[in-house]
Enzyme design. Structure first.
Site, mmCIF file in Angstrom:
data_model
loop_
_atom_site.group_PDB
_atom_site.id
_atom_site.type_symbol
_atom_site.label_atom_id
_atom_site.label_comp_id
_atom_site.label_asym_id
_atom_site.label_seq_id
_atom_site.Cartn_x
_atom_site.Cartn_y
_atom_site.Cartn_z
ATOM 1 N N GLY A 21 -1.130 10.782 -104.848
ATOM 2 C CA GLY A 21 -1.673 11.031 -106.174
ATOM 3 C C GLY A 21 -0.692 10.784 -107.298
ATOM 4 O O GLY A 21 -0.733 11.459 -108.331
ATOM 5 N N SER A 23 -0.359 8.233 -109.324
ATOM 6 C CA SER A 23 -0.719 7.221 -110.320
ATOM 7 C C SER A 23 -0.703 7.783 -111.739
ATOM 8 O O SER A 23 -0.767 7.047 -112.711
ATOM 9 C CB SER A 23 -2.103 6.633 -110.015
ATOM 10 N N ARG A 24 -0.602 9.118 -111.849
ATOM 11 C CA ARG A 24 -0.596 9.759 -113.168
ATOM 12 C C ARG A 24 -0.050 11.176 -113.047
ATOM 13 O O ARG A 24 0.220 11.665 -111.952
ATOM 14 C CB ARG A 24 -2.014 9.806 -113.747
ATOM 15 N N GLY A 25 0.119 11.840 -114.173
ATOM 16 C CA GLY A 25 0.419 13.262 -114.206
ATOM 17 C C GLY A 25 1.720 13.679 -113.554
ATOM 18 O O GLY A 25 2.738 12.992 -113.637
ATOM 19 N N ILE A 26 1.671 14.838 -112.887
ATOM 20 C CA ILE A 26 2.876 15.416 -112.305
ATOM 21 C C ILE A 26 3.447 14.522 -111.211
ATOM 22 O O ILE A 26 4.664 14.342 -111.110
ATOM 23 C CB ILE A 26 2.565 16.824 -111.747
ATOM 24 N N LYS A 46 -5.638 6.707 -104.879
ATOM 25 C CA LYS A 46 -6.929 6.049 -104.706
ATOM 26 C C LYS A 46 -7.277 5.104 -105.851
ATOM 27 O O LYS A 46 -8.101 4.202 -105.694
ATOM 28 C CB LYS A 46 -8.022 7.122 -104.569
ATOM 29 N N TYR A 172 -12.074 26.526 -104.954
ATOM 30 C CA TYR A 172 -10.826 25.871 -105.368
ATOM 31 C C TYR A 172 -9.613 26.646 -104.873
ATOM 32 O O TYR A 172 -8.655 26.055 -104.346
ATOM 33 C CB TYR A 172 -10.777 25.733 -106.892
#
Length: 295
Positions: A21, A23-26, A46, A172
């Site tokens: 994961g 591709s962005r953010g943290i 993804k 969640y």
């Protein structure tokens, strides 16, 4: 990023990180911090084509990592697919000659109450958060056993089982705590192998595109930047694996231990009160000066 006042500055130069994961953010922030040392980073995400609401793809992330000074390997991978995970891990090890660090960052979120959580959304969170973290770790372990200072870092909360963390969004919370349970169990399971398993969690909201979707851009002003998580991850991942494992780390506390005293550099807007994140235990006070006027 803050300047860490440590006696020495450990580096991730030459290390290979497999980050989900990113591709962005943290995840991307952690990747770029490692890249600044000259690390190799495999981005398993993804997003191959631009998302209508979220910025970044594996390809744009790779470009940012290369610009930061690292070597990037973009891999389009859905971590719900065990075959795709195994192929991505093999590709990374073959391309860079091994894997030193696994960062389980990929996660799905739906802050919905039980009647409002459809099975499809429940399944997505559990397939990515708990199951995905387990399978990615499992696939990386054979390579980590061969590494000099192997680490697995899960972006997951401390195991604080208060009802208030579950009642508003049971599905969640269950999915997110599954990531933390992987830390608890695997740290002990692989202790003799010298593989460190730790968790990292932010004390405050982190200004990412996901935050914009949850609370709008107004909430962003009450958050810290992803740099605080990147710097905290760097501190953890450069520690001796055999000496630091099974820990549930809070971003500002781990940085305070490394010598950071000014946390205002991480605030999106230092004049605003900070929004506290979910899952932070009540008995875990922040380091002096780290929360400003946060409530």
């Amino acid at each position: 990023m803050a300047e860490l006042k440590t006696p020495a500055s450990p580096s991730l130069a030459g290390k290979t990180l497999f980050i989900t994961g990113a591709s962005r953010g943290i995840g991307l922030a952690i990747a770029k911090r490692a890249a600044a040392d000259g690390a190799n980073v495999a981005i398993a995400a993804k997003t191959d084509q631009p998302h209508p609401k979220l910025p970044g793809t594996v390809h744009t992330a790779a470009a940012e990592i290369e610009s930061a000074g690292g070597h990037a390997l973009p891999i389009v991978c859905d971590i719900r697919d065990e075959n795709a995970i195994e192929a991505a891990v093999r590709q990374t090890a073959g391309h860079f000659g091994g894997i030193d660090i696994c960062v389980n960052n990929a996660s799905a979120i739906s802050l919905t109450k039980t009647p409002d959580t459809p099975a499809k959304r429940y399944d997505l969170m559990h397939q990515i958060n708990g199951r995905g973290t387990f399978l990615v770790s499992q696939a990386c372990i054979p390579y980590l056993k061969q590494a000099e200072n192997p680490h697995v870092l899960n972006l997951s909360p401390p195991l604080d089982f208060q009802p208030k963390w579950f009642a508003p969004h049971v599905a969640y919370s269950m999915a997110k705590y599954n990531m933390s349970l992987c830390v608890l169990g695997m740290a002990e399971e692989f202790r003799e192998d010298g593989i460190a398993f730790n968790a990292l969690w932010p004390r405050t909201g982190i200004a990412t595109a996901a935050i914009d979707l949850i609370g709008g851009k107004e909430l962003r002003e009450h958050c810290r930047t992803a740099d605080i998580m990147a710097d905290a991850a760097h501190v953890i991942l450069t520690r001796p694996a055999r000496e630091f494992s099974g820990q549930f780390c809070m971003d500002d506390r781990i940085l305070a231990e490394a010598g950071v005293t000014d946390f205002s550099v991480y605030a999106v807007d230092p004049s605003q009160e900070l929004w506290p994140d979910f899952f932070v235990p009540d008995d875990l006070p922040p380091p002096p000066g780290s929360m400003g006027d946060a409530r």
